[in-house]
Structure formats: C-alpha cells, structure tokens
Design a protein around this motif. Structure first.
Motif, mmCIF file in Angstrom:
data_model
loop_
_atom_site.group_PDB
_atom_site.id
_atom_site.type_symbol
_atom_site.label_atom_id
_atom_site.label_comp_id
_atom_site.label_asym_id
_atom_site.label_seq_id
_atom_site.Cartn_x
_atom_site.Cartn_y
_atom_site.Cartn_z
ATOM 1 N N UNK A 159 0.721 -1.268 -0.261
ATOM 2 C CA UNK A 159 -0.043 -0.017 0.154
ATOM 3 C C UNK A 159 0.943 1.370 -0.105
ATOM 4 N N UNK A 160 0.445 2.041 -0.936
ATOM 5 C CA UNK A 160 0.997 3.685 -0.892
ATOM 6 C C UNK A 160 0.550 4.139 0.546
ATOM 7 N N UNK A 161 1.423 4.813 1.175
ATOM 8 C CA UNK A 161 0.859 5.476 2.454
ATOM 9 C C UNK A 161 0.423 7.170 2.332
ATOM 10 N N UNK A 162 -0.419 7.492 2.956
ATOM 11 C CA UNK A 162 -0.611 8.992 3.016
ATOM 12 C C UNK A 162 -0.568 9.514 4.279
ATOM 13 N N UNK A 163 -0.179 10.832 4.515
ATOM 14 C CA UNK A 163 -0.254 11.479 5.675
ATOM 15 C C UNK A 163 -1.232 12.350 6.026
ATOM 16 N N UNK A 164 -2.258 12.055 6.788
ATOM 17 C CA UNK A 164 -3.513 12.811 6.943
ATOM 18 C C UNK A 164 -3.520 13.647 7.987
ATOM 19 N N UNK A 165 -3.657 15.155 7.703
ATOM 20 C CA UNK A 165 -3.779 16.022 8.834
ATOM 21 C C UNK A 165 -4.964 16.702 9.220
ATOM 22 N N UNK A 166 -5.819 16.465 8.148
ATOM 23 C CA UNK A 166 -7.416 16.774 8.471
ATOM 24 C C UNK A 166 -8.253 15.639 7.946
ATOM 25 N N UNK A 167 -9.302 15.198 8.700
ATOM 26 C CA UNK A 167 -9.766 15.652 9.912
ATOM 27 C C UNK A 167 -8.854 14.912 11.140
ATOM 28 N N UNK A 168 -8.848 15.667 12.386
ATOM 29 C CA UNK A 168 -8.304 14.991 13.785
ATOM 30 C C UNK A 168 -9.090 15.470 14.678
ATOM 31 N N UNK B 64 8.085 6.247 -4.611
ATOM 32 C CA UNK B 64 8.570 6.042 -5.703
ATOM 33 C C UNK B 64 7.607 4.563 -6.294
ATOM 34 N N UNK B 65 7.080 4.684 -7.097
ATOM 35 C CA UNK B 65 5.779 3.766 -7.574
ATOM 36 C C UNK B 65 6.460 2.232 -7.989
ATOM 37 N N UNK B 66 7.637 2.091 -8.105
ATOM 38 C CA UNK B 66 8.232 0.809 -8.408
ATOM 39 C C UNK B 66 8.106 -0.151 -7.368
ATOM 40 N N UNK B 67 8.191 0.764 -6.097
ATOM 41 C CA UNK B 67 8.299 -0.236 -4.776
ATOM 42 C C UNK B 67 6.890 -0.211 -4.154
ATOM 43 N N UNK B 68 6.016 0.459 -4.543
ATOM 44 C CA UNK B 68 4.568 0.832 -3.920
ATOM 45 C C UNK B 68 3.428 0.186 -4.792
ATOM 46 N N UNK B 69 3.719 0.330 -6.248
ATOM 47 C CA UNK B 69 2.698 -0.020 -7.101
ATOM 48 C C UNK B 69 1.971 1.369 -7.288
ATOM 49 N N UNK B 70 2.177 2.443 -6.762
ATOM 50 C CA UNK B 70 1.673 3.649 -6.972
ATOM 51 C C UNK B 70 0.205 3.920 -6.459
ATOM 52 N N UNK C 71 7.249 7.958 -12.132
ATOM 53 C CA UNK C 71 8.211 7.193 -11.635
ATOM 54 C C UNK C 71 7.995 7.796 -10.212
ATOM 55 N N UNK C 72 7.826 8.984 -9.633
ATOM 56 C CA UNK C 72 7.773 9.462 -8.396
ATOM 57 C C UNK C 72 6.395 10.128 -8.442
ATOM 58 N N UNK C 73 5.643 9.693 -7.285
ATOM 59 C CA UNK C 73 4.058 10.283 -7.116
ATOM 60 C C UNK C 73 4.486 11.203 -5.947
ATOM 61 N N UNK C 74 3.930 12.464 -5.964
ATOM 62 C CA UNK C 74 4.096 13.135 -4.824
ATOM 63 C C UNK C 74 3.078 14.195 -4.881
#
Length: 323
Positions: A40-49, A68-74, A133-136
């Motif tokens: 799983x690609x992970x995200x950082x959630x700041x709202x809501x909390x 790097x989507x080659x490691x996470x699958x994107x 290649x890099x998702x951001x």
C-alpha cells in the motif's frame, strides 16, 4: 481520492463557538493511512483529527510522497462515491489518470488543478500512469454548505500561472493571493495555493482577516510566523490576521500548501467518502452506493468499484470545532 480505511470514523464537525482559542500558530501532526493492498502507498492525513476537523470549508487533507511507484505500485483507487463535497487534486510530481461518472477523462499533473464537485453524488477512479516514477502531492476535500450540498456534479481543470513573491513564487489554484485570483468556482470563500521559497528566503503574505488558515509543509525548514512547522505538519492560524510571514531557514528550497477560508459554521457528519448533515444522510448515501444508484458509473477502469465499509453500530457524539 477515496478514504480506504476499513473502519472509517464518523465525525460530527462544526459548532461549539465558545471553545478556547488556540495558540498563535497551532501545529497539527499527521497520521499515516494506507491506501490499501499488500504494498500500500501510504498517505499522511492532517485533516480531520481530534485537535481540528475543519479549516474554513477544508475538511480533509492527505499529503503523499515522494513515493517511488516501483516499490509501492503507486496509486490505484477503484471507482468510489462522493457526496456533499468537492475534491481538489494537486500534484508536485507524477501523473494521475482521473475518470468519473460525468464522463470526464482527465490527467492530474504538477501545477494543474483538478476540482470535482460531488454534490448530490458522483463516483470516480484515480490511477497513477505508467509514465509516473515518483508520485508526490496532496488530495483535499471541501465541504459544501447546506444550500449547495445537493448541487449538480461537475468537473473543472485549471492551470494557474506562477506569481512572484519575495524570495519565491505562488500558484493560486483557488481564491485570491498576492494579486492573483483563480477563476474556479467554489461554494464558500476559499484559498488554496502552492508556495515555494528559496533557501534563506522570508516572505510576508497579505491575508483576509475573516479567514482561518493552514500551512501544510511539504519540504524545507519552515517558520510560520515564529513557529517551526516540520514537513508533513500543518500550522494553523485563527481568523484576525492581516499578514503571515513564512521563512525558509534551510539550505534547500521549501514548499508549502496554504489553505484558508472563513470558519465553516455548519455542523457536518463525515464518514468514508461522504459528507452529510446527519447519520441518516450517511446511511442513505451508503445504501445508494451499494445498490448502484445515484452516483452513476465510471467507464474505462479495469476492475470493480470499491464496496462501502460497514457502518458503525451507533453515531458518534458531536465534535465541536476548536476555536
């Protein structure tokens, strides 16, 4: 983007005008959330909390990458529904293919805004492309006010020009800042902008004093006013400010996303990918999605739609906004 948590919390947001005002700059930390799957690609959630559920009408903020989507699958988020909100997609690098039940087929690219209005109900899919290649980037949601929460579904694309700042530049994708105004319609006053600051740069922005603001730091050693806000943290400021000074203390360029809007006074209920006004609103939205009604179909995605998680046994108690 979908909230793919298997046990999403139900949140009641808004109200509680008598709560204590925060410090000059309140720093909110993010929590990691997987988008699903064994890699799983992970995200950082700041709202809501718990500390804060809304900034203006901004009710959801995910920050992800550089991945790097080659490691996470994107990113591969199957068709899923939204109601009562607008989604705001903004990338720093990579490319995402968007399809929705309006028939829209578009690409999210760096520096280009994709804004989708869910209103009464829409569904869409999001998949990072083979060229990535890099998702951001960031994925943001805006709560629609009561009078517009059942508006017609819609999709808009906009490419803002860079606006010079002292020691940097801004790209204003919603609202107005530094003499530039986005033409994209929102249903409450909003501000959304990407700001970049050169190493050692310091810039002072003029603000609407009726707005509260959040500065989400993507990269750099950033001071919001006199407060250090680290990457993946969000610095919150209450209404009343007419200026805000940002300083990049580092030897590399810094990047932040500035969000703002007048305090959203309506109480809302958020659960999974829905924004409503009551527990019953959420129940109806979930039932409609599972029955295949109301949200339309997404064509061109290779796979089944996301099923809705099970609802909690009882609604949670109201949660007032922090002042």
């Amino acid at each position: 983007m979908s909230n793919t948590e298997t046990r999403p919390a139900e949140l009641r947001c808004g109200g509680d005008a008598e709560a204590a005002r925060p410090a000059d700059v309140e720093v909110l930390t993010a929590r990691d959330v997987p988008l699903g799957g064994p890699r799983a690609m992970r995200v950082r959630r700041t709202l809501p909390q718990r500390a804060r559920t809304l900034i203006g009408a901004w009710c959801f903020a995910d920050h992800y990458g550089p991945d790097d989507v080659t490691g996470t699958g994107g990113m591969d988020v199957a068709p899923h529904p939204h109601t009562g909100l607008q989604t705001v997609s903004w990338l720093f690098s990579g490319e995402i293919e968007h399809r929705d039940s309006l028939g829209s087929h578009a690409y999210v690219r760096p520096g280009e805004l994709n804004l989708m209005t869910g209103g009464h109900g829409i569904s869409h899919s999001e998949v990072s492309t083979p060229r990535t290649t890099i998702l951001h980037g960031v994925q943001l949601w805006v709560a629609l006010p009561g009078e517009h929460r059942a508006t017609e579904r819609d999709f808009r694309h906009y490419v803002p020009d860079p606006v010079p700042l002292e020691g940097g530049e801004a790209r204003v994708f919603l609202g107005s800042l530094a003499g530039d105004t986005s033409p994209v319609r929102t249903f409450t006053p909003l501000l959304g902008a990407e700001l970049t600051l050169a190493p050692g740069a310091r810039t002072t922005l003029g603000l609407d004093p009726d707005f509260e603001h959040g500065v989400l730091v993507d990269s750099g050693d950033v001071l919001v006013g006199d407060t250090s806000v680290r990457p993946a943290e969000l610095g919150y400021t209450a209404p009343g400010r007419t200026t805000l000074t940002l300083t990049n203390r580092g030897a590399e360029a810094a990047r932040v996303v500035l969000l703002g809007g007048p305090p959203f006074e309506e109480e809302i209920v958020m659960w999974w990918n829905f924004v409503g006004r009551s527990h019953d609103d959420i129940v109806r939205a979930r039932e409609d999605w599972m029955k295949g009604t109301r949200f339309g179909e997404v064509h061109g995605y290779d796979g089944a739609p996301l099923p809705a998680p099970e609802l909690p046994n009882a609604p949670l108690k109201p949660r007032g906004r922090t002042r």
